[in-house]
Design an enzyme around this catalytic site. Structure first.
Site, mmCIF file in Angstrom:
data_model
loop_
_atom_site.group_PDB
_atom_site.id
_atom_site.type_symbol
_atom_site.label_atom_id
_atom_site.label_comp_id
_atom_site.label_asym_id
_atom_site.label_seq_id
_atom_site.Cartn_x
_atom_site.Cartn_y
_atom_site.Cartn_z
ATOM 1 C CG HIS A 156 -11.837 -44.752 13.685
ATOM 2 N ND1 HIS A 156 -10.676 -45.320 13.230
ATOM 3 C CD2 HIS A 156 -12.085 -43.691 12.876
ATOM 4 C CE1 HIS A 156 -10.218 -44.621 12.187
ATOM 5 N NE2 HIS A 156 -11.064 -43.629 11.957
ATOM 6 C CE LYS A 204 -45.171 -39.577 28.554
ATOM 7 N NZ LYS A 204 -46.041 -38.636 27.863
ATOM 8 C CD GLU A 247 -42.672 -40.374 20.643
ATOM 9 O OE1 GLU A 247 -42.027 -40.561 21.697
ATOM 10 O OE2 GLU A 247 -43.105 -39.252 20.328
HETATM 11 O O1 F6P Z 1 -42.344 -39.295 24.570
HETATM 12 C C1 F6P Z 1 -43.712 -39.066 24.511
HETATM 13 C C2 F6P Z 1 -44.034 -37.645 24.220
HETATM 14 O O2 F6P Z 1 -45.414 -37.517 24.281
HETATM 15 C C3 F6P Z 1 -43.499 -37.164 22.871
HETATM 16 O O3 F6P Z 1 -44.300 -37.498 21.808
HETATM 17 C C4 F6P Z 1 -43.375 -35.724 23.119
HETATM 18 O O4 F6P Z 1 -42.578 -35.123 22.162
HETATM 19 C C5 F6P Z 1 -42.788 -35.712 24.505
HETATM 20 O O5 F6P Z 1 -43.448 -36.769 25.169
HETATM 21 C C6 F6P Z 1 -42.920 -34.431 25.269
HETATM 22 O O6 F6P Z 1 -44.249 -34.083 25.435
HETATM 23 P P1 F6P Z 1 -44.653 -32.621 25.901
HETATM 24 O O7 F6P Z 1 -44.188 -31.653 24.886
HETATM 25 O O8 F6P Z 1 -46.148 -32.661 26.015
HETATM 26 O O9 F6P Z 1 -43.997 -32.351 27.235
#
Ligand code: F6P
Length: 547
Positions: free
Chosen positions: A384, A512, A353
């Site tokens: 394995h 998202k 990330e």
């Molecule tokens: O995967 C994207 C992200 O923004 C991460 O960087 C973060 O750790 C996760 O989502 C959870 O985000 P939040 O803590 O705001 O729920």
């Protein structure tokens, strides 16, 4: 093009690569008995052996020159002093302030953040102590027996990884569970054997808007209220860790039960903050202090050590050597410690990330390779499973092997057998097995010439496959804290050299955003036609099967 590809140090490395690419490590070890001493670093109880890499003194000198030309020393100071190096979000990057044991002031926008950090840590410890001492009583005056952390990404993987790694330090009559997946099986399986009267939920979300976490939190709330139907009781069973206190409060969590985060802590770097509440409850405040202390020591090592003795800098440079000169696409992390079984998963987020970026800091598209695909598993089972490819596949996969010298219970028959595999694997990766060695072996076995001819090529190992080995005394909180911080800083150094911003994560936004839109399509009874034909077809097929 921009740094690093056009720099002199990069070109010098390219030339050096052309000259040395065919050198075999086996010969380098034969020629230099002091290779292990030359290419290993000791820090606290950690030994970092990087001698089994395709390098010589000149390689390291040139790589260090690259790091200096890229401005790594200046950027280290900028990070520690709170400059807003996460420029796309206009934020400081100060996870190091969360473990600043010296308590020296650290400023963000002219305000010393250390008192606030200390205050929040004290609140976290107070809550953890009362739960561990069975003083925090639930709705029916029974103590808490089960803690459920609901969160995802950085609000999940760090706490889960550390809690698992430090299992021997946990209170065994207090169970800590983790729910991340929006797939309802995850929360249902978790709640199956729990009683609301003795369960505490931690809703961990920096933003308090992440869909997966919000849906799971709501399910937990309904589960609780369906059994104990009185909203006032939520105060004894729901706490939150977030930067968005308003949203947590609107969800029904009392202000006193909300623990603070700050915008200068990235999610994947947040286990040192109140996001680590589940860790503190599990292993206790004193052990959590040790974890922070280990990370602080690694911070000092990183900030103060000359680059040739600086573990995260060397780790980063070796990664760049393989990624950008040998064309390696992947890297593997292989802990030989059962309790570290989530360490590779945790590092996947930390590394991929952070450094999975194709745009440089100035906004230009990059024409060189950045963050590698990181994968890994605990050592013995993966021998394995996928080690065949590491030894005889067509891809170069640099590996990190991590192992404690003592098991928590002390030396045992198991542990010596485990460690013999650690040493055997790194030796086999480096040395391989020559045609002559195979020939000798098959001849001793009495095979015919025809049989030998048939088998020989299959039994040759090319070797010359790089590995780093970390040996440490035991998997204790302090050492684990150091190891995590060393990896964090490795990622940082690589990001600087690749000239990318390691601290934003715009790449997770698109999916998202689309998922939110598609939710509306799923709820709409009409046939969907606004996407490409595949996406429309899949959504419509799904909907047709649901009726
Ligand atoms: O995967 C994207 C992200 O923004 C991460 O960087 C973060 O750790 C996760 O989502 C959870 O985000 P939040 O803590 O705001 O729920």
């Amino acid at each position: 093009m921009h740094f690093p590809r056009n720099s002199e140090s990069w070109n010098a490395l390219q030339q050096h690569f052309e000259q040395t690419r065919n050198v075999h490590m086996r010969d380098q070890f034969n020629d230099n008995r002091a290779r292990f001493e030359e290419f290993s670093i000791r820090f606290n109880d950690i030994l970092f052996d990087y001698s089994k890499n395709r390098i010589d003194t000149e390689t390291i000198n040139l790589l260090i020159r690259l790091a200096k030309d890229a401005g790594v020393p200046e950027m280290i100071e900028k990070m520690f002093s709170g400059e807003k190096i996460n420029h796309t979000e206009n934020r400081s990057v100060l996870h190091v302030a969360l473990r600043n044991r010296s308590k020296k002031p650290c400023y963000v926008d002219g305000i010393n953040i250390i008192p606030d950090v200390e205050y929040e840590l004290a609140r976290v410890k107070k809550l953890a102590r009362s739960i561990r001492a069975r003083e925090w009583l639930g709705a029916t005056d029974q103590p808490i027996t089960d803690v459920v952390n609901i969160g995802i990404g950085g609000s999940h993987l760090g706490p889960l990884m550390v809690t698992e790694a430090l299992r021997p330090y946990a209170l065994h009559d207090l169970n800590v569970h983790f729910v991340a997946n929006i797939d309802e099986n995850h929360i249902n399986d978790t709640l199956e054997n729990l009683k609301p009267e003795t369960t505490l939920f931690i809703i961990s979300s920096k933003s308090f808007t992440t869909q997966d976490t919000m849906v799971n939190a709501e399910t937990a709330r309904q589960w609780f209220l369906s059994r104990l139907p009185d909203e006032k009781l939520l105060a004894k069973h729901f706490v939150a860790v977030t930067e968005n206190q308003k949203a947590a409060n609107q969800f029904g969590i009392e202000i006193d039960n909300i623990f603070k985060m700050w915008d200068w802590v990235g999610g994947r770097y947040s286990l040192w903050s109140a996001i680590g509440l589940s860790i503190v409850i599990s292993i206790g405040p004193e052990n959590f202090d040790q974890l922070l202390g280990g990370a602080y020591d690694a911070d000092q090592h990183f900030r103060d050590s000359p680059f040739e003795h600086n573990i995260p800098v060397i780790m980063a440079l070796l990664g760049i050597w393989y990624n950008n000169f040998y064309g390696a696409q992947t890297t593997a992390v292989l802990p030989y410690a059962q309790h570290m079984h989530r360490f590779p998963a945790y590092l996947q987020q930390a590394d991929m990330e952070s450094n999975g970026k194709f745009i440089d800091r100035a906004g230009n598209q990059i024409d060189y390779s950045t963050g590698p695909i990181l994968f890994g598993e605990i050592g013995i089972p993966s021998q394995h499973a996928f080690y065949q490819l590491l030894h005889q596949g067509t891809k170069l996969v640099p590996v990190d092997i991590l192992a404690p010298i003592f098991n928590f219970q002390g030396a045992s028959k198991h542990h010596n057998a485990l460690m013999s595999n650690v040493f055997a694997q790194t030796e086999a990766l480096m040395k391989g097995k020559t045609e002559q060695e195979v020939l000798d072996e098959l001849s001793i076995q009495g095979l015919s010439e025809a049989e030998i001819e048939k088998l020989l090529p299959h039994k040759v190992f090319p070797g010359n496959r790089p590995s780093n080995t970390f040996l440490f005394e035991t998997l204790n909180p302090k050492t684990l804290g150091s190891l995590i911080a060393l990896y964090e800083h490795k990622i940082f150094v690589q990001g600087i050299i690749w000239n990318i911003n390691s601290f934003d994560q715009w790449g997770v936004e698109l999916g998202k955003h689309l998922a939110n839109k598609i939710m509306q399509d799923i709820n709409n009874p009409e046939v969907v036609c606004g996407h490409d034909s595949s996406t429309d077809g899949l959504i419509n097929y799904y909907k047709s099967r649901k009726v």
